[in-house]
Enzyme design. Sequence first.
Site: not given
Length: 548
Positions: A206, A212, A271-272, A357, A388, A512
């Site tokens: 975005k 990263e 973004g999400r 977030e 399990h 960050k």
Amino acid sequence: MSEAVDPSTTAAWADLARLAAAYEPDLRSALTASWVDRQTLDAADLRVDLSKNLLDDEVGAALLRLADEVDLPARREAMFAGEHINVTEDRAVLHTALRLPRSASLTVDGQDVVTDVHEVLDRAFAFAERVRSGDWTGVTGRRIETVVNIGIGGSDLGPVMAYEALAPYRQDGLTCRFISNIDPTDAGQTLTGLDPETTLFIVSSKTFGTLETLTNARLCKAWLLDRLPADADPGEAVARHFVAVSTALDKVADFGIDTDNAFGFWDWVGGRYSMDSAIGLSLVIAIGPDRFAELLAGFHAMDEHFRTAPAEANVPLRMGLLNVWYVNFLGAHTHAVLPYAQLLHRFPAYLQQLTMESNGKGVRWDGEAVGYDTGEVFWGEPGTNGQHAFYQLIHQGTRLVPADFIAFARPAYALQDGDADVHELLLSNFFAQTKALAFGKTADEVRAEGVAEELVSARTFPGNRPTTSIMAPELTPSVLGQLIALYEHITFVEGAVWGVDSFDQWGVELGKQLAQELRPAVSGDADVLARQDPSTQSLIGYFQEHRD
Ligand code: F6P
């Protein structure tokens, strides 16, 4: 900033506190046919059974009053209308506009957003068709066989989750891979075995400023240019093998990607909340524009339900309010999401960003500190693997873990084990678990099985463990869109009650910033290292000692 209602000062909140204090769950007697009938709701293609929740009519009514007392319906309308409800960033919150049909109209801040959305969709669809048909080739003329999406957070989790979920709809001969982590292992492993001549990279960001993603994009560019035939022109190679999705097209150009091969979106898409924008380009290429359009239609169907269904029958509203009940009145700290569908194996991870977030906030949107819990931890794994692993704690532990169970009537892959339909085995487990959690097993029932007295308590199940069951005929693109939008709106409802800005994420910034500041110390700058706290100095010291 507009003032946020403190929900804990409302009359409904006081009613809920009183009801919680006196509440003695007894699902065994509560689950009458008429209760189940009233608590079974439909939203688009989803059948949602709320009956096994720790709920009665009085609690349900008080929760709906709470929604009214915090003005939730007005905030919902403000979101759909494009008002700037993301106040800390002064932005509209319009992911719902990403799935409006072409015939709709919505003008926000003087801009016709439906036209904008469909313009980008048309370009993304046309590009995807060229890749799928082989018309778009790499620089040496070979058709694209692998698409690598480079992105992180919302620019990764949605696309990868949906790529997995819609595996049966993928085009043969085209594979997507995803690079997100700055751990060089991610790029290293993902690129291994790929043929640069047939690989297309989509840089999805975005902001186009994420460390990263930009680092991984540079790594991939170098990998490509190092491995293409020596006579390939580097500029042409980047143009044929790199496209971008971003709101910052100027930065895309600075990176060296031709903006003719870039697909935009807008700052009113978080973004999400962006997987149904051009951020979904890898998915469009994998499943094709028609299937992606079905996904968007599914999102839209759930939007319409949330916007128009009456409160008692409004599934996102009811589920969001139930979560508030569990967090603020019954002491739940977490919420499990348990898909009985292997294809949804990345769905809980996707929901973690969406929910945590969004609602992991300690101040309201007017800056006042909250005086109540917000933002439960969402987690989960596909059934039956979870059975399990961690279900023990849900069945017999001391913690309240409300859980959503998701299943589909028709399997993606129908397999027989001799006479047994394996999907029936899966669904038998799905039905059994919510039954066991609700009704448990009393000490007398355990004794009646002949269990020795000293083992009776260990083998007793208390029951009254709340679950919501969500079913649909099949995991189609449309149903996936409905499910995602359902959780987007559940998240909205919880945030609206808590009065938090569910659309900013300032909490990711400090780490960050410190990573940038620490970088010289990690590279060996003794002065910067000396300014750090003793623990950080010691950890960086360990790294320096062991790095070679
Ligand atoms: O770290 C937080 C965040 O801003 C997320 O909200 C976002 O989805 C992710 O980083 C990636 O951001 P971008 O798409 O701008 O690279």
